[in-house]
Design a protein around this motif. Structure first.
Motif, mmCIF file in Angstrom:
data_model
loop_
_atom_site.group_PDB
_atom_site.id
_atom_site.type_symbol
_atom_site.label_atom_id
_atom_site.label_comp_id
_atom_site.label_asym_id
_atom_site.label_seq_id
_atom_site.Cartn_x
_atom_site.Cartn_y
_atom_site.Cartn_z
ATOM 1 N N LYS A 300 32.805 -39.020 6.804
ATOM 2 C CA LYS A 300 32.327 -40.387 7.659
ATOM 3 C C LYS A 300 31.923 -39.641 9.098
ATOM 4 C CE LYS A 300 34.409 -43.872 4.902
ATOM 5 N NZ LYS A 300 35.696 -44.907 4.797
ATOM 6 N N THR A 301 32.906 -39.766 9.907
ATOM 7 C CA THR A 301 32.929 -39.358 11.151
ATOM 8 C C THR A 301 32.785 -37.719 11.802
ATOM 9 O OG1 THR A 301 35.150 -40.116 11.624
ATOM 10 C CG2 THR A 301 33.522 -41.452 12.429
ATOM 11 N N TRP A 302 32.703 -36.974 10.608
ATOM 12 C CA TRP A 302 32.629 -35.614 10.959
ATOM 13 C C TRP A 302 31.295 -35.058 10.299
ATOM 14 C CZ3 TRP A 302 37.446 -32.320 11.917
ATOM 15 C CH2 TRP A 302 38.556 -33.302 12.411
ATOM 16 N N PHE A 303 30.447 -35.892 9.636
ATOM 17 C CA PHE A 303 29.183 -35.553 9.561
ATOM 18 C C PHE A 303 29.137 -34.780 8.200
ATOM 19 C CE2 PHE A 303 29.431 -36.934 13.782
ATOM 20 C CZ PHE A 303 28.594 -37.931 13.870
ATOM 21 N N GLN A 304 29.909 -34.897 7.385
ATOM 22 C CA GLN A 304 29.918 -33.860 6.230
ATOM 23 C C GLN A 304 29.348 -34.589 5.043
ATOM 24 O OE1 GLN A 304 31.367 -30.662 5.918
ATOM 25 N NE2 GLN A 304 30.947 -31.182 8.259
ATOM 26 N N PRO A 305 28.668 -34.163 4.059
ATOM 27 C CA PRO A 305 28.259 -34.672 2.798
ATOM 28 C C PRO A 305 29.584 -35.297 2.061
ATOM 29 C CG PRO A 305 27.354 -32.371 2.975
ATOM 30 C CD PRO A 305 28.500 -32.753 4.052
ATOM 31 N N VAL A 306 29.153 -36.434 1.324
ATOM 32 C CA VAL A 306 30.258 -37.079 0.369
ATOM 33 C C VAL A 306 30.339 -35.872 -0.801
ATOM 34 C CG1 VAL A 306 30.542 -38.571 -1.471
ATOM 35 C CG2 VAL A 306 29.290 -39.342 0.774
ATOM 36 N N SER A 307 31.616 -35.393 -1.427
ATOM 37 C CA SER A 307 32.804 -36.047 -0.748
ATOM 38 C C SER A 307 33.469 -34.810 0.061
ATOM 39 C CB SER A 307 33.770 -36.768 -1.812
ATOM 40 O OG SER A 307 34.249 -35.779 -2.762
#
Ligand SMILES: *Cc1c(COP(=O)(O)O)cnc(C)c1O
Length: 492
Positions: A300-307
């Motif tokens: 979410k707030t670390w700009f990483q792809p799911v999951s």
């Protein structure tokens, strides 16, 4: 098409691998270039379903190019794009490139993080990230944790640990166990209670104050009621960033009350966890170090792809509640370290590598700066909206959401609810903007969730202007005279 084994990831097929993945990247870049301002096309579920259903999975296309063409028709031409500033609905974020580069290794090498003999160094990359996150929280050396599929799984595991800790220490009967969480807390807490066999009644919603934070006086009263009824508060869940309002419950006060009643203190920081790396707002999470466990969604707030997500625990020994020794995998006398002992999963993807590459290329400050940028953006947009008479903002923003509704004069609640629902549907159907819906104290609202660091104030006000225009059209009002309109060209 060739022999089936030509498709295996193998040195003999290195050229084919390079070609196939290169072609996929080229295709994606083509689509990326063609989205220009629209986050979606507004494809209907019926159209999307019909196209997909027409595919005969027993007749492969053979060629990769044909499969990519088909994929474009079935999905990519109408995909939802999170890099577009007009995609402002959910906590699904635009993603950073170092993490996408990591995905090449995650899937190509295909390590499985359950045991050392399927992962080697990957085990320690994950552990290093867990230790690093735990240190950011402020836990000491006894801490540990595990990567999970998301906040839902982290909350489930945290509550499982809380339940087993409580039953071991206090011998409380399961039907007496209670979980106290903010009334605005995430529904995965309720789902966890169900999965743990505690039932829906086990979750006690604690009222929130005017800023939508858990009210400590209400928590104190709820805990006292629990004790008076002979119930056992097994966990208090504070939310650090509620999904709708971004509200951060008062962590030190909640921690003190949880401790006073011997309850496990879990912090659901699925949304607000990114503040751990904010240079300007880390203080918002003060008190998180007093918790027994924390859920952090890097996706979410670390700009990483799911999951990409983790559960951190203050006392690593508590993870033993999910340990099971299997002769074939992790026998008690194994000479190797393993991660399966700490996880609800067995086979598990090396999602941690995405965060690793991000930290090694960009650094934590850069991620925190991206989050600070969207928080600044949210504040600036909300400040502008105070001057829009027909836009009602439900509460001052706290992280990066704005809950609001279009409210022309003279409409009652049911009419406002219908109008705002119709606005949202129209923006979706026309492919113009993605706006979310929620309810506040029973009243229908719209919601912007801002996670795009390249979006400008003008971009976001443009979305609200679309809401307003659609609202006027649907309600059949004449357009407002231009003098009443706020100019949109506000520089950030
Ligand atoms: C998103 C969210 C969750 C659920 O996390 P997933 O990663 O979607 O499983 C839990 N709690 C809060 C506060 C959230 O915002």
């Amino acid at each position: 098409m060739g022999a089936p084994r030509q498709h295996l990831f193998h040195p003999a097929n290195a050229a084919g691998y390079r070609q196939a993945v290169g072609a996929a990247v080229d295709r994606l870049v083509d689509h990326l270039g063609s989205t220009t301002g629209r986050p979606l096309t507004g494809v209907t579920p019926r159209e999307a379903a019909t196209r997909v259903a027409s595919v005969d999975l027993d007749r492969p296309l053979g060629g990769g190019a044909d499969a990519l063409d088909e994929l474009s028709r079935l999905w990519l031409d109408d995909a939802i794009w999170f890099h577009e500033p007009t995609a402002a609905a959910h906590l699904n974020c635009p993603v950073v490139i170092p993490a996408l580069a990591a995905e090449v290794f995650v899937s190509g090498v295909n390590a499985s993080l359950d045991t050392f003999d399927q992962s080697a160094g990957a085990t320690f990359i994950e552990r290093h990230l867990v230790d690093w996150t735990a240190a950011r929280i402020g836990y000491d050396a006894g801490a540990d944790g595990i990567f999970t599929t998301g906040g839902t799984q982290s909350n489930l595991q945290a509550l499982l640990l809380a339940r087993d800790q409580t039953m071991n220490q206090q011998g409380a009967p399961a039907d007496r166990l209670r979980i106290l969480a903010s009334a605005d807390g995430h529904f995965s807490v309720q789902k966890a209670a169900r999965m743990l066999g505690l039932g829906d009644a086990a979750v006690v919603p604690v009222p929130v104050d005017a800023s939508r934070r858990m009210d400590p006086a209400a928590l104190a009263a709820a805990l006292a009621d629990c004790a008076a009824a002979g119930d056992v508060p097994m966990a208090v869940v504070a939310t650090a960033g509620t999904t709708d309002f971004g509200a951060i419950d008062p962590l030190p006060e909640v921690a003190a009350l949880a401790r006073a009643y011997g309850a496990w203190f879990h912090v659901d920081a699925a949304y607000g966890g990114g503040l751990l790396v904010s240079r300007r707002r880390r203080g918002w999470l003060d008190g998180i170090e007093l918790s027994d466990s924390v859920a952090v969604d890097y996706h979410k707030t670390w700009f990483q792809p799911v999951s990409c997500s983790a559960l951190l625990v203050r006392d690593g020994a508590t993870l033993g509640h999910v340990t099971w020794h299997a002769d074939y995998l992790n026998p008690k006398d194994s000479a190797h370290p393993n991660q399966v002992d700490k996880s609800l999963q067995t086979t598990r993807r090396f999602e941690a590598l995405k965060l690793w590459m991000t930290l090694r290329v960009m650094g934590a400050d850069a991620i925190g700066d991206l989050l600070d940028t969207v928080i600044d953006l949210t504040d600036a947009v909300a400040a502008e909206l105070t001057a829009w008479p027909d836009i009602e903002v439900a509460a001052a923003p706290q992280i990066s959401t704005i809950v609001f509704r279009y409210r022309p004069p003279g409409l009652d609640e049911p009419a406002l609810a219908r109008l705002n629902a119709a606005i949202r549907a129209e923006l979706f159907d026309e492919g113009r903007a993605l706006v979310a819906a929620t309810r506040v104290d029973g009243r229908s609202h719209l919601k912007l969730t801002l996670l795009n660091p390249v979006a400008t104030v003008a971009d976001v006000l443009g979305v609200v202007e679309m809401v307003r225009e659609a609202g006027r059209r649907i309600a059949g009002e004449p357009a407002a005279p231009s003098a009443l309109r706020k100019p949109l060209a506000v520089a950030r």
